[in-house]
Design a protein around this motif. Structure first.
Motif, PDB file in Angstrom:
ATOM      1  N   TRP A 251     -15.479 -18.000  33.086  1.00  0.00           N
ATOM      2  CA  TRP A 251     -14.135 -17.506  33.351  1.00  0.00           C
ATOM      3  C   TRP A 251     -13.412 -18.423  34.337  1.00  0.00           C
ATOM      4  O   TRP A 251     -14.020 -18.957  35.276  1.00  0.00           O
ATOM      5  CB  TRP A 251     -14.185 -16.112  33.961  1.00  0.00           C
ATOM      6  CG  TRP A 251     -14.525 -15.017  32.990  1.00  0.00           C
ATOM      7  CD1 TRP A 251     -14.116 -14.914  31.694  1.00  0.00           C
ATOM      8  CD2 TRP A 251     -15.346 -13.869  33.264  1.00  0.00           C
ATOM      9  NE1 TRP A 251     -14.625 -13.762  31.140  1.00  0.00           N
ATOM     10  CE2 TRP A 251     -15.379 -13.104  32.071  1.00  0.00           C
ATOM     11  CE3 TRP A 251     -16.043 -13.411  34.385  1.00  0.00           C
ATOM     12  CZ2 TRP A 251     -16.095 -11.902  31.981  1.00  0.00           C
ATOM     13  CZ3 TRP A 251     -16.746 -12.218  34.291  1.00  0.00           C
ATOM     14  CH2 TRP A 251     -16.767 -11.470  33.102  1.00  0.00           C
ATOM     15  N   GLU A 255      -8.796 -15.693  35.582  1.00  0.00           N
ATOM     16  CA  GLU A 255      -9.422 -14.609  34.827  1.00  0.00           C
ATOM     17  C   GLU A 255     -10.291 -13.745  35.726  1.00  0.00           C
ATOM     18  O   GLU A 255     -10.288 -12.509  35.618  1.00  0.00           O
ATOM     19  CB  GLU A 255     -10.239 -15.196  33.677  1.00  0.00           C
ATOM     20  CG  GLU A 255      -9.382 -15.777  32.568  1.00  0.00           C
ATOM     21  CD  GLU A 255     -10.160 -16.610  31.558  1.00  0.00           C
ATOM     22  OE1 GLU A 255      -9.637 -16.823  30.447  1.00  0.00           O
ATOM     23  OE2 GLU A 255     -11.293 -17.046  31.883  1.00  0.00           O
ATOM     24  N   PHE A 467     -14.842 -11.499  27.487  1.00  0.00           N
ATOM     25  CA  PHE A 467     -13.509 -11.459  28.111  1.00  0.00           C
ATOM     26  C   PHE A 467     -12.471 -11.546  26.982  1.00  0.00           C
ATOM     27  O   PHE A 467     -12.329 -12.569  26.349  1.00  0.00           O
ATOM     28  CB  PHE A 467     -13.320 -12.615  29.092  1.00  0.00           C
ATOM     29  CG  PHE A 467     -11.978 -12.603  29.739  1.00  0.00           C
ATOM     30  CD1 PHE A 467     -11.691 -11.697  30.729  1.00  0.00           C
ATOM     31  CD2 PHE A 467     -10.966 -13.460  29.331  1.00  0.00           C
ATOM     32  CE1 PHE A 467     -10.442 -11.665  31.335  1.00  0.00           C
ATOM     33  CE2 PHE A 467      -9.722 -13.442  29.912  1.00  0.00           C
ATOM     34  CZ  PHE A 467      -9.463 -12.530  30.930  1.00  0.00           C
ATOM     35  N   ARG A 469      -8.413 -10.399  26.248  1.00  0.00           N
ATOM     36  CA  ARG A 469      -7.158  -9.797  26.698  1.00  0.00           C
ATOM     37  C   ARG A 469      -6.140  -9.900  25.565  1.00  0.00           C
ATOM     38  O   ARG A 469      -6.283 -10.705  24.652  1.00  0.00           O
ATOM     39  CB  ARG A 469      -6.651 -10.524  27.946  1.00  0.00           C
ATOM     40  CG  ARG A 469      -7.501 -10.206  29.165  1.00  0.00           C
ATOM     41  CD  ARG A 469      -7.328  -8.778  29.611  1.00  0.00           C
ATOM     42  NE  ARG A 469      -8.221  -8.456  30.699  1.00  0.00           N
ATOM     43  CZ  ARG A 469      -8.598  -7.220  30.984  1.00  0.00           C
ATOM     44  NH1 ARG A 469      -8.188  -6.209  30.257  1.00  0.00           N
ATOM     45  NH2 ARG A 469      -9.392  -6.983  31.990  1.00  0.00           N
TER      46      ARG A 469
END
Length: 470
Positions: A251, A255, A467, A469
């Motif tokens: 990340w 993030e 992760f 989004r």
């Protein structure tokens, strides 16, 4: 009542400082709120064998460091004596050579010791530093089942502080977070000298006075025109920076900041530590989250742009930020009352090491001369949720999630959540549980890069750990 405390120049104001004096010199970070005209004048005056009491020493020819460069200092009582990286400062060089003695003091304890001296209180008991090197050789007393360290008052001979405005009575008015250490330093001094941007005609309005003139002995108009410096992220430390593991990117810091922000409950008061945690402020827009800075601000928000920033509004990392509606300013003593009094719900700190027992080390490592305790020890002792943001390993591959911390502790058994660039971990009272991993990484890879056994949360799956989004 003395009716005129104005001195003709900084040189006149420090002319009587003797060799061996103990001097509290205000200032925050590397450049903010330093009484630069007074430090330059004291360098020219030449007093030797000084003991400097300060939060940090600053940099360049206009801050406390100039006295060290001129070999006028014998002892330091400070919260920061070292940089985390880069070339050694003159202070570090002289400490390493044995020319300067250093006592490192947590920031909240530093201001409280000076405040106590000014209030005629001989010592205070504090939870800050319990279980760390700070408590070594000091009385530790259990009061109502809680351990406290005895910290003696810290009187000083002189204090050099800075304010926005003054009148001839010595009353002071501060700008923004510029009040931070000023009141406690002035109160702890036999002679407090204030350098100001403006001396008003007549008197300041009573409701505008932040520090009454009874605590201030001399006032001088600033003569060193030091322009504010805009602080931006170091190269490789911005929100887009990312470290690679097994040929894959973890990340980014941005993030990580977003993930950390999402873990903060609505309605929380939250302190953000220096370094990576400051990025969290860019991810609270529209949320009921109030940010607290130990330098004396409540209710700040996102980072300010270089073309439009207020030099009197910065966070604990010295980075310029915006103030949200309902925000307020206050001195550092009040800031740490909020922390130690249990009013701050969560703190987000950087870390050098977190171990299998939830111990945190984040203020010194072997490459450093001394260290930078800052306010971290106060923050982890405040009773709020402690969240740590850090890369999963050091750049050389060394573990940062370790079986046992071998760096000096910031606080024992204090960490609740760790967000690295590979995973999110939550302490369950016995061990850290993995709640989420970065996209493209497996639980086994995370375990391989961690120096203690891990367990996955019951809800954990590879998809939920990714992760993703909108």
């Amino acid at each position: 009542m003395p009716n005129d405390k104005i001195f003709p120049s900084p040189e006149a104001a420090v002319a009587d400082v003797p060799d061996g004096a103990t001097i509290a010199v205000a200032g925050f970070g590397l450049t903010q709120s330093f009484p630069s005209s007074l430090t330059v004048a004291l360098r020219a005056q030449g007093a030797k064998e000084l003991c400097i009491v300060a939060n940090s020493l600053g940099e360049g020819p206009y801050r406390s460091m100039t006295l060290i460069e001129n070999h006028q200092v014998k002892r330091l009582i400070v919260s920061f004596s070292a940089r985390a990286s880069g070339d050694r400062s003159p202070a570090e060089q002289q400490i390493a050579a044995g020319d300067i003695e250093v006592e490192l003091v947590p920031q909240g304890t530093l201001v409280e010791r000076l405040r106590a001296a000014g209030a005629g209180i001989g010592a205070v008991f504090t939870r800050t530093g319990v279980g760390t090197v700070v408590a070594e050789g000091k009385e530790v007393r259990t009061i109502d089942g809680v351990d406290y360290v005895l910290e003696k008052a810290l009187p000083v001979d002189y204090a050099l502080i800075r304010a926005r405005r003054a009148d001839r009575f010595g009353n002071l008015d501060f700008a923004g977070v510029g009040r931070n250490f000023m009141p406690s330093f002035a109160k702890g001094a036999q002679i407090a000298i204030a350098e100001v941007d403006e001396i008003v005609e007549g008197a300041l309005p009573p409701e505008s006075i932040d520090l009454p003139g009874i605590f201030v002995d001399r006032v001088v108009l600033q003569t060193a025109d030091v322009k504010p410096r805009f602080w931006a992220a170091r190269p490789g430390a911005g929100s887009d920076a990312a470290q690679e593991y097994n040929g894959k990117r973890g990340w980014t810091r941005g993030e990580m900041a977003k993930i950390t922000a999402d873990l903060i409950p609505e309605g929380s008061y939250v302190n953000l530590g220096v370094g990576m945690p400051t990025l969290v402020s860019n991810h609270i827009a529209g949320r009921d989250v109030t940010l607290h800075g130990e330098n004396g601000v409540l209710g700040y928000g996102e980072a300010a742009a270089e073309e439009d920033y207020d030099p009197a509004l910065y966070n604990a990392g010295g980075e310029y930020v915006r103030l949200r509606p309902g925000g307020s300013y206050f001195e550092s003593v009040t800031a740490f009352e909020m922390v130690r009094g249990g009013h701050v719900d969560a703190v987000v700190l950087g870390g050098f090491q977190v171990d299998a027992h939830a111990n945190l080390a984040n203020w010194s490592q072997p490459a450093m001369v001394g260290g930078g305790i800052g306010g971290a020890m106060d923050l982890v002792a405040g009773g709020g949720t402690v969240m740590v943001m850090m890369t999963h390993t050091a750049k050389n591959g060394a573990h940062k999630l370790v079986a046992e911390c071998d760096y000096p502790l910031t606080g024992p058994a204090c960490v609740d959540i760790v967000v690295t660039d590979l995973a999110v971990f939550r302490w369950n009272g016995e061990r850290f549980v993995v709640e989420r991993v970065a996209d493209g990484f497996s639980f086994d890879e995370i375990a391989e890069l961690t120096d203690f056994p891990l367990v996955a949360s019951p809800e954990f799956t590879a998809r939920e750990g990714a992760f993703a989004r909108d």
